[in-house]
Design a protein around this motif. Structure first.
Motif, PDB file in Angstrom:
ATOM      1  N   ARG A 412      21.697 -78.097 -24.192  1.00  0.00           N
ATOM      2  CA  ARG A 412      22.647 -77.967 -25.301  1.00  0.00           C
ATOM      3  C   ARG A 412      23.976 -77.379 -24.825  1.00  0.00           C
ATOM      4  NH1 ARG A 412      23.578 -80.511 -30.053  1.00  0.00           N
ATOM      5  NH2 ARG A 412      24.408 -79.095 -31.628  1.00  0.00           N
ATOM      6  N   LEU A 413      23.926 -76.422 -23.912  1.00  0.00           N
ATOM      7  CA  LEU A 413      25.158 -75.872 -23.347  1.00  0.00           C
ATOM      8  C   LEU A 413      25.967 -76.965 -22.654  1.00  0.00           C
ATOM      9  CD1 LEU A 413      23.805 -72.530 -21.808  1.00  0.00           C
ATOM     10  CD2 LEU A 413      25.469 -72.704 -23.667  1.00  0.00           C
ATOM     11  N   VAL A 414      25.279 -77.786 -21.868  1.00  0.00           N
ATOM     12  CA  VAL A 414      25.953 -78.856 -21.123  1.00  0.00           C
ATOM     13  C   VAL A 414      26.624 -79.845 -22.067  1.00  0.00           C
ATOM     14  CG1 VAL A 414      25.535 -80.889 -19.660  1.00  0.00           C
ATOM     15  CG2 VAL A 414      24.523 -78.681 -19.049  1.00  0.00           C
ATOM     16  N   SER A 415      25.900 -80.250 -23.116  1.00  0.00           N
ATOM     17  CA  SER A 415      26.409 -81.310 -23.991  1.00  0.00           C
ATOM     18  C   SER A 415      27.276 -80.791 -25.133  1.00  0.00           C
ATOM     19  CB  SER A 415      25.237 -82.109 -24.570  1.00  0.00           C
ATOM     20  OG  SER A 415      24.391 -81.263 -25.342  1.00  0.00           O
ATOM     21  N   GLY A 416      26.895 -79.641 -25.720  1.00  0.00           N
ATOM     22  CA  GLY A 416      27.566 -79.192 -26.928  1.00  0.00           C
ATOM     23  C   GLY A 416      28.586 -78.093 -26.751  1.00  0.00           C
ATOM     24  N   VAL A 417      28.514 -77.350 -25.644  1.00  0.00           N
ATOM     25  CA  VAL A 417      29.434 -76.231 -25.422  1.00  0.00           C
ATOM     26  C   VAL A 417      30.427 -76.570 -24.312  1.00  0.00           C
ATOM     27  CG1 VAL A 417      29.621 -73.788 -24.798  1.00  0.00           C
ATOM     28  CG2 VAL A 417      27.726 -74.574 -26.248  1.00  0.00           C
ATOM     29  N   TRP A 418      29.918 -76.869 -23.123  1.00  0.00           N
ATOM     30  CA  TRP A 418      30.812 -77.204 -22.007  1.00  0.00           C
ATOM     31  C   TRP A 418      31.252 -78.666 -22.055  1.00  0.00           C
ATOM     32  CZ3 TRP A 418      26.288 -74.779 -19.039  1.00  0.00           C
ATOM     33  CH2 TRP A 418      26.345 -73.382 -19.157  1.00  0.00           C
ATOM     34  N   LYS A 419      30.475 -79.513 -22.732  1.00  0.00           N
ATOM     35  CA  LYS A 419      30.812 -80.929 -22.954  1.00  0.00           C
ATOM     36  C   LYS A 419      31.023 -81.689 -21.643  1.00  0.00           C
ATOM     37  CE  LYS A 419      32.889 -79.852 -27.454  1.00  0.00           C
ATOM     38  NZ  LYS A 419      31.676 -80.201 -28.205  1.00  0.00           N
ATOM     39  N   VAL A 420      30.090 -81.470 -20.715  1.00  0.00           N
ATOM     40  CA  VAL A 420      30.136 -82.174 -19.432  1.00  0.00           C
ATOM     41  C   VAL A 420      28.907 -83.063 -19.255  1.00  0.00           C
ATOM     42  CG1 VAL A 420      31.587 -80.468 -18.293  1.00  0.00           C
ATOM     43  CG2 VAL A 420      29.097 -80.169 -18.263  1.00  0.00           C
ATOM     44  N   GLY A 421      28.283 -83.458 -20.373  1.00  0.00           N
ATOM     45  CA  GLY A 421      27.117 -84.321 -20.288  1.00  0.00           C
ATOM     46  C   GLY A 421      26.613 -84.714 -21.658  1.00  0.00           C
ATOM     47  N   LYS A 445      25.681 -95.854 -19.656  1.00  0.00           N
ATOM     48  CA  LYS A 445      26.946 -96.566 -19.859  1.00  0.00           C
ATOM     49  C   LYS A 445      28.001 -95.631 -20.448  1.00  0.00           C
ATOM     50  CE  LYS A 445      28.974-100.543 -22.286  1.00  0.00           C
ATOM     51  NZ  LYS A 445      29.955 -99.752 -23.063  1.00  0.00           N
ATOM     52  N   ARG A 446      27.618 -94.819 -21.417  1.00  0.00           N
ATOM     53  CA  ARG A 446      28.571 -93.897 -22.033  1.00  0.00           C
ATOM     54  C   ARG A 446      29.165 -92.946 -20.990  1.00  0.00           C
ATOM     55  NH1 ARG A 446      25.491 -91.091 -26.909  1.00  0.00           N
ATOM     56  NH2 ARG A 446      27.460 -89.916 -27.010  1.00  0.00           N
ATOM     57  N   ILE A 447      28.339 -92.490 -20.061  1.00  0.00           N
ATOM     58  CA  ILE A 447      28.817 -91.548 -19.047  1.00  0.00           C
ATOM     59  C   ILE A 447      29.593 -92.248 -17.938  1.00  0.00           C
ATOM     60  CG2 ILE A 447      28.082 -89.916 -17.254  1.00  0.00           C
ATOM     61  CD1 ILE A 447      25.742 -89.144 -19.038  1.00  0.00           C
ATOM     62  N   MET A 448      29.121 -93.410 -17.525  1.00  0.00           N
ATOM     63  CA  MET A 448      29.668 -94.056 -16.326  1.00  0.00           C
ATOM     64  C   MET A 448      30.816 -95.024 -16.612  1.00  0.00           C
ATOM     65  SD  MET A 448      27.657 -92.965 -13.748  1.00  0.00           S
ATOM     66  CE  MET A 448      27.489 -94.163 -12.440  1.00  0.00           C
ATOM     67  N   SER A 449      30.903 -95.547 -17.851  1.00  0.00           N
ATOM     68  CA  SER A 449      31.863 -96.630 -18.108  1.00  0.00           C
ATOM     69  C   SER A 449      32.824 -96.364 -19.253  1.00  0.00           C
ATOM     70  CB  SER A 449      31.106 -97.940 -18.402  1.00  0.00           C
ATOM     71  OG  SER A 449      30.244 -98.281 -17.337  1.00  0.00           O
ATOM     72  N   GLU A 452      34.514 -91.899 -23.288  1.00  0.00           N
ATOM     73  CA  GLU A 452      33.769 -90.660 -23.503  1.00  0.00           C
ATOM     74  C   GLU A 452      33.316 -90.068 -22.170  1.00  0.00           C
ATOM     75  OE1 GLU A 452      29.806 -89.181 -26.033  1.00  0.00           O
ATOM     76  OE2 GLU A 452      30.141 -91.318 -25.594  1.00  0.00           O
ATOM     77  N   GLY A 453      32.821 -90.923 -21.285  1.00  0.00           N
ATOM     78  CA  GLY A 453      32.376 -90.467 -19.977  1.00  0.00           C
ATOM     79  C   GLY A 453      33.527 -90.018 -19.097  1.00  0.00           C
ATOM     80  N   ARG A 454      34.659 -90.698 -19.196  1.00  0.00           N
ATOM     81  CA  ARG A 454      35.817 -90.286 -18.401  1.00  0.00           C
ATOM     82  C   ARG A 454      36.307 -88.906 -18.831  1.00  0.00           C
ATOM     83  NH1 ARG A 454      36.487 -95.956 -18.364  1.00  0.00           N
ATOM     84  NH2 ARG A 454      37.516 -96.032 -20.394  1.00  0.00           N
ATOM     85  N   GLU A 455      36.210 -88.622 -20.141  1.00  0.00           N
ATOM     86  CA  GLU A 455      36.582 -87.292 -20.622  1.00  0.00           C
ATOM     87  C   GLU A 455      35.592 -86.239 -20.110  1.00  0.00           C
ATOM     88  OE1 GLU A 455      38.602 -84.222 -22.497  1.00  0.00           O
ATOM     89  OE2 GLU A 455      39.214 -86.259 -21.937  1.00  0.00           O
TER      90      GLU A 455
END
Length: 492
Positions: A412-421, A445-449, A452-455
């Motif tokens: 949750r920290l990775v996705s919702g707080v730091w927003k790096v995953g 696809k969302r992460i690699m292409s 959203e993934g570029r952000e």
């Protein structure tokens, strides 16, 4: 692990005893801490509880890899067997039994250590928080005691809430409630050990909490740039000093690189990793052909998949992972341990994922070197804290599939707080499964292409820079290391 100017234990004034947990994910940060303490002139003895993770290490003295580090077996016959070390299903019962097994022989073990120390004096003891058996023993002997926390500060706060708010045992109707005490967190993100026996879980958590809150100080494998709010809350509650000196693997490497042989060069394509800085016990041999395989791929193109040292995959999960990777169309490096599944055929997996053309399966990878490689664009992880720190240290976005305990709050920290995953999760339970191959492919696809993934990548690189700053001479982790060293000298 020998350092310039390091002396034998008998020539040191300050002698430290370290008690690690013998599970791989806990051994690694404790050995990095040992390296840092050796670099500051302390004599260090590590209490050895034999386990498969120790097999790669010669614990005799002198040891060419660790000539300044001493080892003391806790007792004859006290060990973790293969099955116990693979404690993913009920880690709490494993810890309860292990602590019970170690408590009685520990006093004699300390007597043996003290007999070889200068003036028979042990300056202080540092133990992994989950190894709470030394607490009463060192209190009786008036030996100062520090505790090493190997997970996040947020996890400590989450564990405190479990009992305070009545979240044990987990209750399905409350899982989606938001937590005022931990912004962006839900009840389902707390470190719930729902796969473990409830009685064992409650007993172990109480003893871990007592061992932490009554210590002379707490060493934390985290950083202020990641967890300042959580660290502030803990400092306001506890009356003991806190030293956040993470990430330990990076801080240890920064120290060691100053004395590493000149011929240990960082190879092209790596962003700062050197094998000379990575001497820790390992249960499995690393497959270095992974690096040559990564060299063949363009920057940011490969999905790296590894679920740590404890997670055991079912055949259905293995199938969904295979189908998701195949559908993603991305090259992948997938770590499958020797016994990761019940009975699935590895050859069938290779065929399903078309491995021979664009994927590689290995039994164990040099993970820090893999994550530092230019070709890796995404890390699909179980959200263990070591793996998460290693990924953030290299600016690699993560696909998080948490399994048990602190992995949920880290995800949750990775996705919702730091927003790096991103998180892989379902809406009707506290687990992040069951997996679905199509959802896996979509997430990749969302992460690699996608934009959203570029952000995510931009934020991951910005976070990497903050971590780099923390490790500089004037950075927070270096400063807290200096304060820790001064604190230990004062104790002695």
């Amino acid at each position: 692990m020998d350092l310039k100017g390091a002396r034998s234990r008998k020539n040191h004034v300050h002698h430290l005893v370290l008690v690690p947990c013998p599970l791989q994910g806990h051994l690694t940060p404790m050995f990095h801490l040992a390296n840092l303490l050796l670099s500051r002139g302390f004599a260090v003895t590590v209490i050895q509880i034999p386990s498969p993770s120790w097999r790669s290490l010669d614990c005799t003295h002198p040891n060419p890899s660790f000539p300044s580090l001493f080892f003391e077996p806790i007792a004859d016959g006290v060990a973790c067997d293969d099955d116990a070390s693979n404690a993913g299903e009920d880690v709490m019962s494993f810890l309860l039994e292990l602590n019970s097994k170690c408590r009685e022989p520990f006093r004699d073990c300390l007597d043996r250590v003290a007999s070889s120390a200068p003036r028979g004096c042990i300056s202080c003891l540092i133990h992994d928080a989950v190894m709470y058996f030394p607490v009463d023993v060192v209190e009786d002997l008036s030996i100062p005691r520090l505790v090493l926390r190997t997970s996040t500060a947020a996890n400590f706060l989450g564990l405190s809430l479990l009992d305070q708010k009545g979240f044990l045992p987990p209750q399905g109707t409350r899982l989606v409630e938001m937590l005022q005490e931990l912004p962006s967190m839900r009840v389902k993100d707390l470190p719930l050990f729902d796969k473990c026996k409830q009685a064992s879980t409650e007993e172990v958590l109480i003893k871990i909490h007592k061992g932490t809150t009554t210590a002379s100080a707490i060493i934390w494998n985290t950083l202020t740039c990641l967890e300042q709010p959580s660290l502030d809350k803990i400092s306001a509650t506890l009356s003991v000093p806190i030293f956040p000196i993470g990430p330990l693997h990076r801080l240890s490497a920064e120290i060691m690189v100053t004395w590493a042989p000149e011929n240990q060069k960082i190879e092209e394509g790596r962003t700062g990793y050197s094998a000379a800085t990575d001497e820790v016990p390992r249960r499995w041999a690393e497959d270095r052909s992974c690096i040559e395989w990564l060299d063949l791929h363009p920057p940011g193109s490969v999905v790296y998949v590894s679920f740590g040292s404890l997670v055991t995959l079912s055949e259905s999960e293995l199938t969904e992972i295979s189908e998701g990777l195949a559908e993603s169309g991305r090259p992948f490096l997938w770590v499958i341990r020797a016994r990761p599944v019940n009975s699935a055929s590895l050859e069938a997996i290779r065929e399903l994922t078309n491995t021979s053309k664009r994927g590689k399966i290995t039994s164990w990878a040099p993970q820090r070197e893999v994550l530092a490689h230019r070709s890796v664009g995404c890390f699909w992880t179980h959200s263990g804290w070591n793996s998460t720190l290693e990924s953030m240290s290299e600016g690699v976005p993560m696909l998080c599939w948490s399994y048990v305990g602190d992995q949920r709050i880290i995800s949750r920290l990775v996705s919702g707080v730091w927003k790096v995953g991103l998180e892989l999760e379902v809406d009707d339970g506290i687990d992040s499964g069951p997996l679905n191959g199509s959802k896996v492919a979509s997430a990749i696809k969302r992460i690699m292409s996608d934009e959203e993934g570029r952000e995510m990548k931009r934020k991951a690189m910005a976070l990497k820079e903050q971590i780099d700053v923390s490790l500089r001479q004037s950075g927070s982790s270096r400063q807290f290391l200096d304060k820790l060293v001064a604190f230990i000298h004062q104790l002695a």
